[in-house]
Design an enzyme around this catalytic site. Sequence first.
Site, PDB file in Angstrom:
ATOM      1  N   TYR A   1      -6.245  -0.608   9.284  1.00 31.26           N
ATOM      2  CA  TYR A   1      -5.790  -0.527   7.896  1.00 31.26           C
ATOM      3  C   TYR A   1      -6.140  -1.810   7.135  1.00 31.26           C
ATOM      4  O   TYR A   1      -6.665  -1.759   6.014  1.00 31.26           O
ATOM      5  CB  TYR A   1      -4.280  -0.290   7.833  1.00 31.26           C
ATOM      6  CG  TYR A   1      -3.734  -0.368   6.424  1.00 31.26           C
ATOM      7  CD1 TYR A   1      -3.947   0.672   5.525  1.00 31.26           C
ATOM      8  CD2 TYR A   1      -3.056  -1.505   5.978  1.00 31.26           C
ATOM      9  CE1 TYR A   1      -3.484   0.592   4.219  1.00 31.26           C
ATOM     10  CE2 TYR A   1      -2.594  -1.596   4.680  1.00 31.26           C
ATOM     11  CZ  TYR A   1      -2.806  -0.543   3.806  1.00 31.26           C
ATOM     12  OH  TYR A   1      -2.355  -0.637   2.503  1.00 31.26           O
TER      13      TYR A   1
ATOM     14  N   ARG B   1       8.210   2.239   1.958  1.00 34.38           N
ATOM     15  CA  ARG B   1       7.007   2.195   2.785  1.00 34.38           C
ATOM     16  C   ARG B   1       7.062   0.965   3.682  1.00 34.38           C
ATOM     17  O   ARG B   1       7.839   0.035   3.422  1.00 34.38           O
ATOM     18  CB  ARG B   1       5.748   2.158   1.920  1.00 34.38           C
ATOM     19  CG  ARG B   1       5.685   0.974   0.966  1.00 34.38           C
ATOM     20  CD  ARG B   1       4.524   1.086   0.006  1.00 34.38           C
ATOM     21  NE  ARG B   1       4.461  -0.050  -0.901  1.00 34.38           N
ATOM     22  CZ  ARG B   1       3.568  -0.182  -1.867  1.00 34.38           C
ATOM     23  NH1 ARG B   1       2.650   0.760  -2.036  1.00 34.38           N
ATOM     24  NH2 ARG B   1       3.570  -1.230  -2.655  1.00 34.38           N
TER      25      ARG B   1
ATOM     26  N   PHE C   1     -14.038 -20.945  -3.738  1.00 35.60           N
ATOM     27  CA  PHE C   1     -13.634 -19.554  -3.924  1.00 35.60           C
ATOM     28  C   PHE C   1     -13.086 -18.981  -2.619  1.00 35.60           C
ATOM     29  O   PHE C   1     -12.095 -18.236  -2.623  1.00 35.60           O
ATOM     30  CB  PHE C   1     -14.841 -18.743  -4.404  1.00 35.60           C
ATOM     31  CG  PHE C   1     -14.582 -17.267  -4.514  1.00 35.60           C
ATOM     32  CD1 PHE C   1     -13.905 -16.751  -5.608  1.00 35.60           C
ATOM     33  CD2 PHE C   1     -15.022 -16.386  -3.535  1.00 35.60           C
ATOM     34  CE1 PHE C   1     -13.660 -15.381  -5.712  1.00 35.60           C
ATOM     35  CE2 PHE C   1     -14.793 -15.039  -3.631  1.00 35.60           C
ATOM     36  CZ  PHE C   1     -14.114 -14.528  -4.727  1.00 35.60           C
TER      37      PHE C   1
END
Length: 412
Positions: free
Chosen positions: A172, A229, A289
């Site tokens: 996931y 959830r 970044f």
Amino acid sequence: MAFLDWVLHPTELWAGFWYVMKHAPPDEKTNKLQVSGEMKRCYDFLEMTSRSFAAVIQELNPKLRDAICLFYLVLRGLDTIEDDMTIPGAKKRRLLETFHEVIYQKGWTFSESGPDEKDAILLVEFDVVITEFLLLSAEYREVIADITKRMGAGMAKYTHTRVETLDDYNEYCHYVAGLVGHGLSRLFAVSGLEDSSVGERLELANSMGLFLQKTNITRDINEDVLDGRCFWPKTIWSAYADNEDDLISKRNRENGMRALNEMCLNVLAHIPDVMEYLSQIKEPSVFRFCAIPQVMAVATIVLCFDNANVLDDNVKIRKGEALKLISQATTLDNVKRVFYRYMVDLEKKNRPDNHVYEQVRKITQKTKNDIAATLKGGAPVDFTMEYLAIALFLVTAFFFFYSYSQSKQELA
């Protein structure tokens, strides 16, 4: 309370001053960018959906800036659909599985988001994003579309599949974050700013995403359970609770803490890959970044470890601490010092009676040893107590002279 935080953490006060002096507000930065009207609107969306990402994306090398802005907005649009609990299951799965085709359809918009979706405006005006996406080079478009397709398929799967095992959890997190690492790494390589190997060593890129996503999932347990959830794998939490609600129940607090610390331990396992990935990034704006979210994550997971507040609320690192981390995430050596510092903090929190004590001890010790062996000058020296002593002296001196001047005025 905020004033006390600054006093007790004087280096954060300096970091805040440095950040304000050096960084323009995101909307001012957008005005300074030489972009078209449609692309300017895309940067407006970026600021609306994530001011923190807006700041670091706008500081990227121009060869990458627009492509990564659009990559982020496409995935944000996809994520907004996945998060919307008002969209019927079958329709949501269809949207997720075909979103990679939607981004090639001029004029496509979506106005059926639920009333509580804060990023709904992005989908309402998504035709603007599509217009600019289609102007990117074919190489950039190919990467963005491929990641969108794979991510959408993964998200669709987990609309009707629960996170049961650790394999499910890793899968996931791969779909929703690891693939982002894949896409960014491939974009870095395509731009020519980084070596082609960055876009090929995708197992490291995957760990970068998992480190961030698992940190967020661990921290957000209270909010997620209250929303009905839970993304903590059942393999972990079922050993300590009969259901997800029991995880955050005060009646089950000791067991909830055990589950929390196991989740933190799972996150920490990704640190070696994170350090190796960052070591291969050479272009300064790309490094910042990549590094800024990682130093934020290590600070957050250390804050979460053995912290009962995580089960009651959404904990966050101090704003001054965040600004300090941003100011430090400039070079690999600086990032190593940050990770070393938080491993020291974690060691202090890791009590011998904690059931994951030994595993956490091994990770912190290995991380510190690896950093000390590769850092110029060896292990970093912690001057926190010295800074604190100076800060307390200055505050005491200020109040003394203030009181003295007031008493003199009264006598006069």
